[in-house]
Design an enzyme around this catalytic site. Structure first.
Site, PDB file in Angstrom:
ATOM      1  N   SER A 287      -5.729  34.112 -76.966  1.00 32.50           N
ATOM      2  CA  SER A 287      -5.277  35.074 -77.960  1.00 32.50           C
ATOM      3  C   SER A 287      -3.867  35.583 -77.669  1.00 32.50           C
ATOM      4  CB  SER A 287      -6.290  36.224 -78.025  1.00 32.50           C
ATOM      5  OG  SER A 287      -6.028  37.087 -79.090  1.00 32.50           O
ATOM      6  N   ASP A 298       8.328  28.217 -76.950  1.00 30.60           N
ATOM      7  CA  ASP A 298       9.037  27.741 -78.153  1.00 30.60           C
ATOM      8  C   ASP A 298      10.492  28.193 -78.176  1.00 30.60           C
ATOM      9  OD1 ASP A 298       6.775  26.506 -79.006  1.00 30.60           O
ATOM     10  OD2 ASP A 298       6.478  27.729 -80.801  1.00 30.60           O
ATOM     11  N   LYS A 312      -7.338  29.874 -78.878  1.00 31.09           N
ATOM     12  CA  LYS A 312      -8.017  30.712 -79.867  1.00 31.09           C
ATOM     13  C   LYS A 312      -7.326  30.607 -81.231  1.00 31.09           C
ATOM     14  CE  LYS A 312      -9.618  35.368 -80.858  1.00 31.09           C
ATOM     15  NZ  LYS A 312      -9.476  36.801 -80.574  1.00 31.09           N
TER      16      LYS A 312
END
Length: 544
Positions: A287, A298, A312
């Protein structure tokens, strides 16, 4: 005697509040089904031969309905709501210990240093058998509720330790659950921060730890998210903001309900945009942990080290209902800055056993980081540097899940009371003693093979053919036990390390375990070495 009926007001409230169904054409179908359920609920409660408990029936009906969706969409009755708010606030009045109820026994799993349970002399492995005047053997409700109350409330406890019945008085006090339970310098230049949960204090505590470590001379940072199950999404965004500029997109959420389509960007000035950063993750990082790891990956702001995270990829929101109840609903999926959704399990498709199907790796899609590196969706966050050390074998997982290591550690602790602040030296002889203990206690690993074998025997008993297959069954069981012992031996190093970790907590609390990690944990050592090799660190972040 006239009965009182609790009507399904929850369902009616959901139907007629807000704009929940204005974007779909199924209003009539929903209204129809609610009317059918309302009529059925009233009819059963009115006509059933025995007295019913409408509240319990409704509670079970709601929870059974939601269980068919995903494990994160949950209904909370009034008592559940209190627990949920405690988990997110990070503060509560209680005993300051992790407790569990298993097989009807209330067991202290871990007392927190200097909190009420610890001050009362309770230890991991103690079985509480009486709270005040309530004997737990006769108490079928949630016994943890008996351990709550206002500050300075005195509670008399009776408990069993190593076969002896003891008593103590416990004084309730404010318990603060730290999101950052530990931070320290690993060496002269590398700071280490453990982030264990994303409660309302997560970002502020992480920021304070980061500033403190920089003041101690840290020129690189390890952020440990291993075992962190997540929590508040906003806190994940704010933690990323410590390392990335204001106005940077960290995560977006997409839903069938447009009002839940959100773009979360950083709002504050960062603490440090340049400090080299390693984020540690494992299969239990989920999560909000994955939002932090995925966003920093990223944005090419950190090197992610460890093993693939849980995957998740879903966002929940608590929605208040009537009579102090609440529903936590999965409202959307989240996407990292590159556009990845890393959800690993497809809850809309289940296998024959009713379990969600894992996304096949061949269906993963490629995305590009800010600097052009290739990353993939599906199946969690894949580390930039994968370490087998962070993966748990099935046999070791069973030992932890079924308390094999925990129970043996309790026995070891009382046989070796003088270890104190020294690091427990788990030898090969201790490993053999653990195996002997498991055999003596007839420990069941509950592997899938073991479960199926038991099912076969139960079916054979109902069909009254168990006598004719008993010899073959015992032969299979013996072969399975030998196979399990072989697996234990194959993963000896891993199991010895898990036992060492558990024993350190017994003698030195969780703080002692974190301190031990800074000098002895393999993943932290490799992260430290990576940060020391700045050429190698930069190469990972620029590799196309």
């Amino acid at each position: 005697m006239k009965k009182k009926y609790v009507m399904p007001l929850l369902a009616v409230t959901v139907l007629f509040t807000g704009t929940a169904f204005t974007y779909r054409d199924d209003f009539f179908e929903i209204a129809k089904q609610i009317e059918i359920f309302t009529t059925l609920f009233k009819t059963v409660n009115t006509n059933y031969v025995d007295e019913t408990n409408p509240g319990e029936l409704m509670d079970k009906a709601i929870k059974s309905m939601l269980a068919d969706l995903d494990p994160y969409t949950n209904y909370f009755n009034e008592a559940d709501v209190v627990k949920f708010k405690i988990n997110n606030s990070g503060e509560y009045t209680g005993i300051g210990a992790l407790i569990t109820r298993k097989d009807g026994k209330l067991i202290i799993k871990e007392p927190y240093k200097d909190y009420p349970a610890d001050k009362a002399g309770l230890k991991a492995g103690d079985e509480i058998i009486q709270i005040g005047d309530v004997v737990l053997a006769d108490f079928k409700e949630d016994a943890s509720e008996l351990l709550k109350g206002s500050k300075n409330t005195k509670i008399a406890l009776k408990y069993i330790r190593q076969g002896k019945t003891l008593t103590t008085d416990l004084i309730l006090n404010q318990v603060e659950l730290n999101a950052v339970p530990y931070f320290a310098m690993v060496n002269g230049t590398t700071g280490y921060i453990v982030l264990s949960q994303f409660n309302a204090k997560a970002a502020s505590e992480t920021k304070a730890a980061l500033i403190d470590l920089k003041g101690q001379g840290a020129t690189s940072i390890i952020l440990d998210l291993r075992g962190n199950p997540g929590g508040l999404l906003n806190e994940a965004v704010n933690i990323c903001n410590l390392f990335v500029p204001q106005g940077e997109t960290i995560v977006t959420t997409k839903s069938k309900n447009e009002k839940y389509n959100m773009n979360y960007t950083t709002k504050n000035n960062p603490v440090d945009l340049q400090i080299p950063l390693v984020v540690l993750v494992d299969g239990k990082s989920a999560s909000a942990s994955e939002i932090v790891a995925g966003a920093l990956q990223d944005l090419d702001r950190a090197v992610v080290v460890g093993s693939r995270s849980f995957g998740k990829g879903l966002v929940q929101r608590p929605i208040d209902l009537t009579y102090g109840t609440q529903v936590k609903v999965t409202i959307s999926r989240y996407y990292t800055p590159s556009g990845r959704c890393i959800q690993a399990l497809d809850y809309t498709h289940k296998d024959a056993d009713g379990k969600a199907i894992r996304v096949d790796a061949k269906n993963y899609n490629a995305f590009k980081t800010k600097g052009g590196r290739t990353v993939y969706d599906g199946g969690g966050i894949e580390p930039d540097v994968a370490l087998d050390e962070t993966k748990t074998s099935a046999i070791a997982d069973a030992l932890v899940r079924k308390d094999g290591i925990f129970n043996y550690a309790t026995q070891y602790y009382y046989k070796n009371p003088t270890v104190g602040t020294a690091i427990p030296n788990v030898t090969d002889a201790d490993f053999e003693a653990l195996k002997a203990y498991l055999k003596k206690e007839k420990f069941e690993f509950d592997t899938e093979t073991e479960k199926k074998l038991k099912e076969v025997l139960e079916v054979a008993k109902t069909e009254k053919v168990d006598g004719s297959i008993s010899t073959e069954y015992q032969a299979l069981l013996t072969a399975l036990q030998k196979s399990e012992e072989k697996e234990l031996n194959a993963h000896k190093t891993e199991i010895k390390q898990l036992l060492t970790d558990e024993l350190i907590k017994r003698y030195q609390y969780k703080e002692g375990l974190y301190k031990y990690y800074t000098t002895s944990n393999t993943e932290i050592k490799k992260a430290t070495a990576l940060l020391a090799d700045q050429a190698g660190y930069k190469k990972i972040l620029t590799k196309k």
